[in-house]
Scaffold this active site. Structure first.
Site, PDB file in Angstrom:
ATOM      1  N   LEU A 102      -8.444  13.530   7.652  1.00 23.87           N
ATOM      2  CA  LEU A 102      -7.156  12.899   7.329  1.00 23.87           C
ATOM      3  C   LEU A 102      -7.312  12.151   6.018  1.00 23.87           C
ATOM      4  O   LEU A 102      -8.240  11.360   5.851  1.00 23.87           O
ATOM      5  CB  LEU A 102      -6.740  11.935   8.442  1.00 23.87           C
ATOM      6  CG  LEU A 102      -5.454  11.128   8.204  1.00 23.87           C
ATOM      7  CD1 LEU A 102      -4.249  12.060   8.055  1.00 23.87           C
ATOM      8  CD2 LEU A 102      -5.233  10.137   9.346  1.00 23.87           C
ATOM      9  N   ILE A 157     -12.455  10.730   7.073  1.00 22.60           N
ATOM     10  CA  ILE A 157     -11.438  10.211   6.160  1.00 22.60           C
ATOM     11  C   ILE A 157     -11.647  10.865   4.800  1.00 22.60           C
ATOM     12  O   ILE A 157     -12.743  10.819   4.235  1.00 22.60           O
ATOM     13  CB  ILE A 157     -11.532   8.681   6.029  1.00 22.60           C
ATOM     14  CG1 ILE A 157     -11.338   8.011   7.400  1.00 22.60           C
ATOM     15  CG2 ILE A 157     -10.502   8.177   5.028  1.00 22.60           C
ATOM     16  CD1 ILE A 157      -9.980   8.228   8.024  1.00 22.60           C
ATOM     17  N   LYS A 158     -10.584  11.456   4.268  1.00 21.39           N
ATOM     18  CA  LYS A 158     -10.669  12.114   2.965  1.00 21.39           C
ATOM     19  C   LYS A 158     -10.417  11.104   1.859  1.00 21.39           C
ATOM     20  O   LYS A 158      -9.391  10.422   1.835  1.00 21.39           O
ATOM     21  CB  LYS A 158      -9.655  13.259   2.871  1.00 21.39           C
ATOM     22  CG  LYS A 158      -9.980  14.429   3.773  1.00 21.39           C
ATOM     23  CD  LYS A 158      -8.975  15.563   3.642  1.00 21.39           C
ATOM     24  CE  LYS A 158      -9.256  16.426   2.448  1.00 21.39           C
ATOM     25  NZ  LYS A 158      -8.400  17.639   2.437  1.00 21.39           N
ATOM     26  N   ILE A 159     -11.378  11.016   0.943  1.00 24.47           N
ATOM     27  CA  ILE A 159     -11.299  10.123  -0.209  1.00 24.47           C
ATOM     28  C   ILE A 159     -11.530  10.958  -1.459  1.00 24.47           C
ATOM     29  O   ILE A 159     -12.500  11.727  -1.522  1.00 24.47           O
ATOM     30  CB  ILE A 159     -12.363   9.011  -0.116  1.00 24.47           C
ATOM     31  CG1 ILE A 159     -12.110   8.127   1.115  1.00 24.47           C
ATOM     32  CG2 ILE A 159     -12.384   8.160  -1.390  1.00 24.47           C
ATOM     33  CD1 ILE A 159     -13.171   7.071   1.351  1.00 24.47           C
TER      34      ILE A 159
END
Length: 374
Positions: free
Chosen positions: A109, A140-142
């Site tokens: 996400l 978590i997409k960064i």
């Protein structure tokens, strides 16, 4: 067993680059897990915009949320819907995660693309989404922007799994790999466990060839003497770039610095090949799967490309083949002035802008369905 299953024998995981409520409810994801050995799912603002902004699959859930939360912001409404989908996908993949002892089975996400150049806000958003989804197999997409690099280190340090996105350049990949290591080292120094923290580095491929091939066409008009040399690079630069990145990964995995972490149970940050659908119809539709198969990697594949590989892909180890030839491709690209560095810099900027535009469209579509106060 089929061609997609066979990729696991080469050490490559297959992830789906798609999420949609109807697809989840109809058992589409479970079918891919059962039949094709799928072990992960990715999402991004563009995917959610297509899913939520069109059709009525989300209308009932949105209306229910609005009734329970009158005056909620459009952002809160989006997050509620997205988190539900991500939780459902994570629950579907939880048996995979458990069976593989946290080595795979992840759902990704993305933090808001509006925060791509704000380190502190990205760190805070990652923590908020991690707590809200509340699933151990979440990533978590960064984005791998300059501001994203310290956010990646801090998020890993906090014990949160990270999918680094929008990587195009080998040097940018090295920076996020070091950020992952730095985050693990900080945890280890405090005596905290690092053995169940996962990360992937999403390295985009086909978009590079799109830009480089356009330059080849342009340069051929101005330099007939180099026409053959230019044509020889068509459709090859992105794959060469990826192979060189993987060669660096292999070398780093042997280093004392990484081996010290591995001894404490650290999992490698796998390279994930993204943007693997073929944009040029003259290229094979499985080009960016066939040519990038190797150990400790992931290919996140859109549904159409997945269907193509299942039908006629070639599941054989290719990533470590012809690395010297790959380096020659990159040196030729430099000699001919194709400016791969400038192209990859531009693609990061365009990628952030594109995801921002998709997010704008997504929030606009949600707001249009039921008027909100913000």
């Amino acid at each position: 067993m089929g061609k997609l299953n066979d990729l696991a024998a080469q050490g490559q995981a297959v992830w789906l680059d798609f999420v949609d409520r109807k697809f989840l409810a109809d058992g589409g994801l479970q079918k891919l897990v059962d039949e094709d050995g799928l072990t992960g799912v990715t999402s991004n603002p563009s995917i959610f915009e297509k899913a939520m902004g069109h059709g009525d699959a989300y209308d009932a859930a949105l209306a229910e949320f609005d009734q329970a939360n009158p005056g909620a912001s459009t952002m809160a409404r989006y997050e509620h819907l997205a988190i539900q989908d991500i939780q459902t996908a994570a629950d579907t993949l939880r048996p995979v995660y458990d069976k593989l002892d946290a080595k795979d089975g992840y759902v990704s996400l993305e933090v808001s693309p509006y925060l791509a150049n704000d380190t502190d806000a990205t760190i805070a958003e990652a923590a908020k989404l991690w707590a809200a989804v509340d699933r151990p197999n979440l990533m978590i997409k960064i984005p791998g922007t300059m501001a994203g690099v310290p956010a990646i280190a801090a998020t890993i340090d906090a014990g949160i799994n990270v999918n680094v996105t929008l990587l195009f350049a080998v040097e940018a990949y090295k920076a996020v790999a070091m950020a992952y290591v730095a985050g693990l080292e900080k945890r280890a120094a405090r005596g905290e466990p690092i053995d169940r923290i996962a990360s992937v580095a999403s390295f985009f491929v086909s978009r590079i060839d799109g830009k480089i091939d356009d330059k080849i066409t342009e340069f051929k008009k101005r330099s007939a003497d180099e026409a053959d040399a230019l044509d020889a690079l068509r459709g090859k630069v992105a794959i060469a770039n990826a192979k060189v990145a993987y060669a660096w990964y292999e070398d780093f995995a042997k280093s004392d610095r990484w081996q010290a972490l591995a001894a404490k149970g650290a999992m490698p940050q796998r390279l994930l090949w993204a943007s693997t659908s073929t944009k040029d119809p003259s290229y094979p539709d499985t080009l960016y799967v066939d040519t990038l198969i190797g150990k400790d990697t992931v290919n996140t594949i859109p549904p159409k490309t997945m269907d193509a590989f299942r039908d006629h892909g070639t599941p054989a180890e290719t990533l470590t083949k012809d690395v010297d030839a790959a380096r020659h491709v990159l040196s030729e690209a430099e000699r001919l002035g194709l400016d791969l560095g400038g192209v990859t810099d531009m693609l990061v900027v365009e990628g952030v802008a594109s995801f921002g535009k998709s997010f704008d469209d997504l929030l606009g579509a949600i707001a249009a369905k039921h008027p909100a106060t913000a």
